[in-house]
Design a protein around this motif. Structure first.
Motif, short mmCIF file in Angstrom:
data_model
loop_
_atom_site.label_atom_id
_atom_site.label_comp_id
_atom_site.label_asym_id
_atom_site.label_seq_id
_atom_site.Cartn_x
_atom_site.Cartn_y
_atom_site.Cartn_z
N ARG A 175 0.82 -1.22 0.00
CA ARG A 175 0.00 0.00 0.00
C ARG A 175 0.85 1.27 0.00
O ARG A 175 0.49 2.27 -0.62
N GLU A 176 2.01 1.23 0.67
CA GLU A 176 2.76 2.47 0.89
C GLU A 176 4.11 2.53 0.18
O GLU A 176 4.63 3.62 -0.03
N ASN A 177 4.68 1.38 -0.15
CA ASN A 177 6.04 1.40 -0.72
C ASN A 177 6.22 0.20 -1.66
O ASN A 177 7.12 -0.62 -1.48
N ARG A 178 5.36 0.10 -2.64
CA ARG A 178 5.31 -1.07 -3.51
C ARG A 178 6.62 -1.25 -4.28
O ARG A 178 7.17 -0.29 -4.84
N GLN A 179 7.11 -2.50 -4.30
CA GLN A 179 8.36 -2.82 -4.97
C GLN A 179 8.08 -3.52 -6.30
O GLN A 179 7.19 -4.38 -6.38
N ALA A 180 8.86 -3.19 -7.32
CA ALA A 180 8.59 -3.72 -8.65
C ALA A 180 8.82 -5.22 -8.75
O ALA A 180 8.12 -5.92 -9.50
N ASN A 181 9.78 -5.74 -8.03
CA ASN A 181 10.14 -7.16 -8.18
C ASN A 181 9.64 -8.02 -7.02
O ASN A 181 10.10 -9.15 -6.84
N ALA A 182 8.73 -7.51 -6.23
CA ALA A 182 8.24 -8.27 -5.07
C ALA A 182 7.12 -9.23 -5.47
O ALA A 182 6.48 -9.06 -6.51
N TYR A 183 6.89 -10.22 -4.62
CA TYR A 183 5.79 -11.16 -4.81
C TYR A 183 4.67 -10.76 -3.85
O TYR A 183 4.77 -10.96 -2.64
N TYR A 184 3.60 -10.22 -4.41
CA TYR A 184 2.46 -9.80 -3.60
C TYR A 184 1.30 -10.78 -3.80
O TYR A 184 1.00 -11.18 -4.94
N VAL A 185 0.67 -11.12 -2.70
CA VAL A 185 -0.43 -12.09 -2.72
C VAL A 185 -1.53 -11.61 -1.78
O VAL A 185 -1.36 -10.64 -1.03
N LEU A 186 -2.64 -12.31 -1.82
CA LEU A 186 -3.69 -12.06 -0.84
C LEU A 186 -3.30 -12.73 0.46
O LEU A 186 -3.28 -13.96 0.56
N CYS A 187 -2.97 -11.94 1.46
CA CYS A 187 -2.57 -12.47 2.77
C CYS A 187 -3.81 -12.75 3.61
O CYS A 187 -4.78 -11.98 3.59
N TYR A 188 -3.75 -13.81 4.35
CA TYR A 188 -4.86 -14.16 5.24
C TYR A 188 -5.00 -13.13 6.35
O TYR A 188 -6.10 -12.73 6.71
N GLY A 189 -3.87 -12.74 6.94
CA GLY A 189 -3.86 -11.63 7.88
C GLY A 189 -3.95 -12.00 9.35
O GLY A 189 -3.55 -11.22 10.21
N ASP A 190 -4.47 -13.18 9.65
CA ASP A 190 -4.60 -13.59 11.05
C ASP A 190 -4.47 -15.11 11.11
O ASP A 190 -5.37 -15.82 11.55
N PHE A 191 -3.32 -15.58 10.69
CA PHE A 191 -3.11 -16.99 10.39
C PHE A 191 -2.71 -17.78 11.63
O PHE A 191 -1.53 -18.03 11.89
N HIS A 192 -3.70 -18.17 12.43
CA HIS A 192 -3.41 -19.00 13.61
C HIS A 192 -4.46 -20.08 13.76
O HIS A 192 -5.50 -20.07 13.09
N ILE A 193 -4.20 -21.02 14.66
CA ILE A 193 -4.96 -22.27 14.72
C ILE A 193 -6.43 -22.05 15.05
O ILE A 193 -7.29 -22.84 14.67
N ARG A 194 -6.77 -20.98 15.76
CA ARG A 194 -8.16 -20.76 16.13
C ARG A 194 -9.02 -20.31 14.95
O ARG A 194 -10.24 -20.26 15.07
N ASN A 195 -8.37 -19.99 13.86
CA ASN A 195 -9.12 -19.60 12.67
C ASN A 195 -9.15 -20.73 11.64
O ASN A 195 -9.31 -20.48 10.44
N MET A 196 -9.01 -21.96 12.12
CA MET A 196 -9.00 -23.11 11.22
C MET A 196 -9.86 -24.22 11.80
O MET A 196 -10.00 -24.35 13.01
N MET A 197 -10.43 -25.01 10.91
CA MET A 197 -11.16 -26.21 11.31
C MET A 197 -10.63 -27.38 10.52
O MET A 197 -10.27 -27.24 9.34
N PHE A 198 -10.56 -28.56 11.18
CA PHE A 198 -10.06 -29.76 10.53
C PHE A 198 -11.11 -30.86 10.60
O PHE A 198 -11.81 -30.99 11.61
N ASN A 199 -11.18 -31.67 9.54
CA ASN A 199 -12.03 -32.85 9.63
C ASN A 199 -11.16 -34.04 10.00
O ASN A 199 -9.96 -33.90 10.27
N LYS A 200 -11.75 -35.22 10.04
CA LYS A 200 -11.02 -36.41 10.51
C LYS A 200 -9.87 -36.79 9.58
O LYS A 200 -8.97 -37.54 9.99
N ASP A 201 -9.88 -36.29 8.34
CA ASP A 201 -8.81 -36.60 7.39
C ASP A 201 -7.74 -35.51 7.36
O ASP A 201 -6.90 -35.49 6.47
N SER A 202 -7.79 -34.59 8.34
CA SER A 202 -6.84 -33.48 8.46
C SER A 202 -7.01 -32.43 7.37
O SER A 202 -6.13 -31.58 7.19
#
Length: 253
Positions: A175-202
């Motif tokens: 947003r503030e200092n974009r680099q020409a050769n960087a890899y930008y992606v959609l970041c999840y932003g709050d990537f921890h275990i409480r924001n995930m659910m697993f079924n019996k097959d993982s």
């Protein structure tokens, strides 16, 4: 000629102690369910072990289970003498009760970590391509955690998230200092275990996308390194998981 000729009688007939009470005690201990009651069982010889089909109930709910039970020879003779002082049964008991559960736990954790990273990296790879092809497609997703009003002034942020504070410039880079050769992606932003659910097959399902934003490919990885991995995992597994992440990223593209 009968196939039974090489077996002792005690290998073809269940010992007296192998009864429904024994099965019930074993299942109660295994499931940690004192209310479990064995209602029926069928025991059949299978070479030097016994196949057991047992029916049981837990709080009036009915279940069934198939088991394989090995027994030490009880009839006098060479087999009993040969095995009497051996450690083969204690060894197998230790394998089933101590070693294999630890193996399963480690492998299950590894499967879950790969499932989590696999889910993340695939949609990050897709977002990377979309961002290249349609630069404005994610214009609405510019608001990361640091844009929450007064977030950076909170005592919790200052005291507990000092490493996070040091990453602010990286988080805001697109947003503030974009680099020409960087890899930008959609970041999840709050990537921890409480924001995930697993079924019996993982298999993993991600929840809570309130803090998703466009940023460096490194952001979620850095977050995951400290929020998902234990200190031992960071030491022993981090390189392998990073390789898995980038290999999956390239293959998805």
């Amino acid at each position: 000629m009968s196939d039974n000729i090489n077996y002792n009688a005690d290998e073809l007939e269940a010992p007296s102690w192998l009864d429904e009470q024994f099965l019930q005690d074993a299942l109660v201990k295994h499931f940690k369910e004192p209310s479990l009651i064995v209602t029926d069982s069928e025991i059949s010889p299978a070479s030097v072990m016994f196949r057991v089909h047992v029916e049981y109930s837990i709080q009036k709910r009915k279940f069934s289970k198939s088991l394989i039970i090995k027994t030490m020879p009880e009839a006098e003779g060479h087999k009993k003498e040969f095995l009497a002082d051996s450690k083969i049964f204690p060894t197998e008991i230790a394998m089933f009760t101590q070693v294999l559960p630890k193996f399963r736990a480690i492998l299950r954790e590894a499967d879950e970590l790969r499932s989590v990273l696999g889910k993340l990296v695939k949609w990050q790879a897709v977002s990377f391509k979309l961002l290249k092809d349609q630069p404005g497609i994610f214009d609405e997703l510019q608001f990361d955690l640091t844009t929450i009003p007064n977030f950076l002034e909170q005592d919790f942020t200052k005291d507990a998230l000092s490493n996070f504070i040091n990453m602010i410039n990286v988080i805001r880079e697109y947003r503030e200092n974009r680099q020409a050769n960087a890899y930008y992606v959609l970041c999840y932003g709050d990537f921890h275990i409480r924001n995930m659910m697993f079924n019996k097959d993982s298999d993993c399902m991600l929840l809570d996308f309130q803090l998703s934003y466009i940023g460096s490919i490194a952001n979620d990885l850095h977050y995951a390194k400290y929020m998902l991995l234990s200190p031992n995992d960071r030491k022993d597994s981090c390189d392998a998981l990073l390789y898995y992440y980038f290999d999956t990223f390239v293959r998805t593209l």
